[in-house]
Design an enzyme around this catalytic site. Structure first.
Site, PDB file in Angstrom:
ATOM      1  CB  SER A  57      -0.469  -8.273  -0.591  1.00 48.18           C
ATOM      2  OG  SER A  57      -1.318  -9.106   0.163  1.00 48.18           O
ATOM      3  CE  LYS A 105      -4.570  -1.332   0.764  1.00 49.05           C
ATOM      4  NZ  LYS A 105      -4.452  -2.703   1.221  1.00 49.05           N
TER       5      LYS A 105
HETATM    6  C1  LIG Z   1      -5.177  -3.783   0.909  1.00 45.86           C
HETATM    7  C2  LIG Z   1      -4.562  -5.115   0.918  1.00 45.86           C
HETATM    8  C3  LIG Z   1      -4.911  -6.102  -0.029  1.00 45.86           C
HETATM    9  C4  LIG Z   1      -5.988  -5.888  -1.059  1.00 45.86           C
HETATM   10  O1  LIG Z   1      -5.635  -4.860  -1.947  1.00 45.86           O
HETATM   11  P1  LIG Z   1      -6.773  -4.084  -2.759  1.00 45.86           P
HETATM   12  O2  LIG Z   1      -6.032  -3.105  -3.592  1.00 45.86           O
HETATM   13  O3  LIG Z   1      -7.668  -3.431  -1.749  1.00 45.86           O
HETATM   14  O4  LIG Z   1      -7.494  -5.104  -3.541  1.00 45.86           O
HETATM   15  C5  LIG Z   1      -4.247  -7.319   0.004  1.00 45.86           C
HETATM   16  N1  LIG Z   1      -3.296  -7.574   0.937  1.00 45.86           N
HETATM   17  C6  LIG Z   1      -2.943  -6.657   1.859  1.00 45.86           C
HETATM   18  C7  LIG Z   1      -1.900  -7.024   2.837  1.00 45.86           C
HETATM   19  C8  LIG Z   1      -3.548  -5.399   1.888  1.00 45.86           C
HETATM   20  O5  LIG Z   1      -3.199  -4.501   2.819  1.00 45.86           O
END
Ligand SMILES: *Cc1c(COP(=O)(O)O)cnc(C)c1O
Length: 324
Positions: free
Chosen positions: A309, A58
């Site tokens: 992510s 993010k």
């Molecule tokens: C926000 C987030 C997601 C999902 O991302 P989007 O862009 O909202 O689809 C996945 N994994 C983590 C760790 C996140 O913080």
């Protein structure tokens, strides 16, 4: 203050975002695991955004967006409402760019999250999530103070920034057949699709949602945006109730497929990451791997990218997941 409407993002915007992020963001490592390859009968490449600044991808979208503010916007600063990774990403990006930042959070948000957000220099305003509407509160404060409200996914610069994780992976690992990414609001998937258009047109991008939060899957299959009640899942970063129109348009136009995974499989994936790969991954961060393993896509013999992510998880909660 309403900024002028921006055009939808295109692949070139992801390439430009990557240049802006060179320096401010980490170029995160790509890990391999022989055990994972044997388990899934594929060649897996893990892009470790759990090791990104502020603990998730993010930061990419946040920094890309804030660094393109006008001088006027910079002076008044940025506002976000989130209890999660978006808040920390916005707070850190604002500090690096030396602008005021205010985060609206539920008053019962984990103390560790609130403290981390404050440590990055943000002012935190709390609200009662059962009686108050965070969007209304945020909009009122934004208006009073002239601050710009930035959401976690439905913004062209956010989407372009999120796409840079996939762009780096495509540049480092040629000829990927598949890329798996977690889906909440869909910014990561939309950005990854644009990155694939730019650098790996042969690669199928597969989104992964929690079973209980499969609004994006339903939307893609029905051809219109489906909204669901706030879902129950341990993947707290993927509890969005619906995609926004900007994201949906990109996902529908090129979007390949969306699959789902269960909370049980997320916990098993977190355990695998801890035990075999020695990395801390939060439940939402494990979506892509769990989806590749259990989502019903035939990846045998293929070259497969997995975006891990994020890694922000309360340690007591993490310990429970590992022990279960
Ligand atoms: C926000 C987030 C997601 C999902 O991302 P989007 O862009 O909202 O689809 C996945 N994994 C983590 C760790 C996140 O913080």
């Amino acid at each position: 203050m309403t900024p002028p409407a921006l055009p939808p993002p295109v692949p070139e915007d992801v390439i430009q975002a990557a240049l802006r992020l060179q320096g401010p963001a980490h170029r995160t490592p790509v890990l391999r695991s022989g055990t994972a390859d044997r388990l899934l009968h594929a060649h897996l490449f893990f892009k470790c955004e759990n090791l990104q600044r502020a603990g998730s991808f993010k930061f990419r979208g946040a920094f890309n967006t804030l660094s393109q503010f006008t001088p006027e916007q910079r002076r008044h600063g940025v506002l976000a409402f989130s209890a999660g990774n978006h808040a920390q990403a916005i707070a850190l990006a604002a500090r690096l760019l030396d602008m005021p930042v205010l985060i609206v959070m539920p008053e019962d948000a984990p103390a560790s999250k609130m403290a981390a957000t404050r440590e990055y220099g943000a002012q935190v305003v709390t609200y009662n999530r059962y009686t108050e509407d965070r969007e209304a509160i945020s909009q009122r404060i934004a208006q009073e103070r002239g601050m710009t409200l930035v959401g976690p996914s439905e913004h062209p610069h956010v989407i372009a920034g999120q796409g840079t994780a996939a762009l780096e992976l495509f540049e480092e690992v040629p000829r990927l057949d598949y890329l798996f990414v977690g889906v909440g609001g869909g910014g990561l998937m939309a950005g990854s699709l644009l990155a694939a258009q730019a650098r790996a047109p042969q690669c199928q991008v597969v989104g992964v949602e929690p079973e209980a939060a499969n609004d994006a899957q339903q939307s893609l299959r029905s051809g219109h945006i489906v909204r669901i009640a706030t879902p129950r899942t341990i993947a707290d970063g993927a509890q969005a109730q619906s995609l926004g129109p900007l994201v949906f348009d990109i996902v529908r136009r090129q979007g390949h497929d969306i699959t789902t995974t269960s909370d049980l499989h997320l916990m098993q994936a977190m355990r695998f990451f801890a035990e075999r790969m020695k990395i801390v991954v939060e439940p939402t961060g494990a979506l892509a791997f769990a989806g590749a393993q259990h989502g019903g896509v035939d990846i045998r013999g293929k070259r497969v990218g997995i975006v891990i992510s994020g890694g922000n998880v309360d340690l007591a909660r993490y310990a429970r997941f590992l022990a279960d």
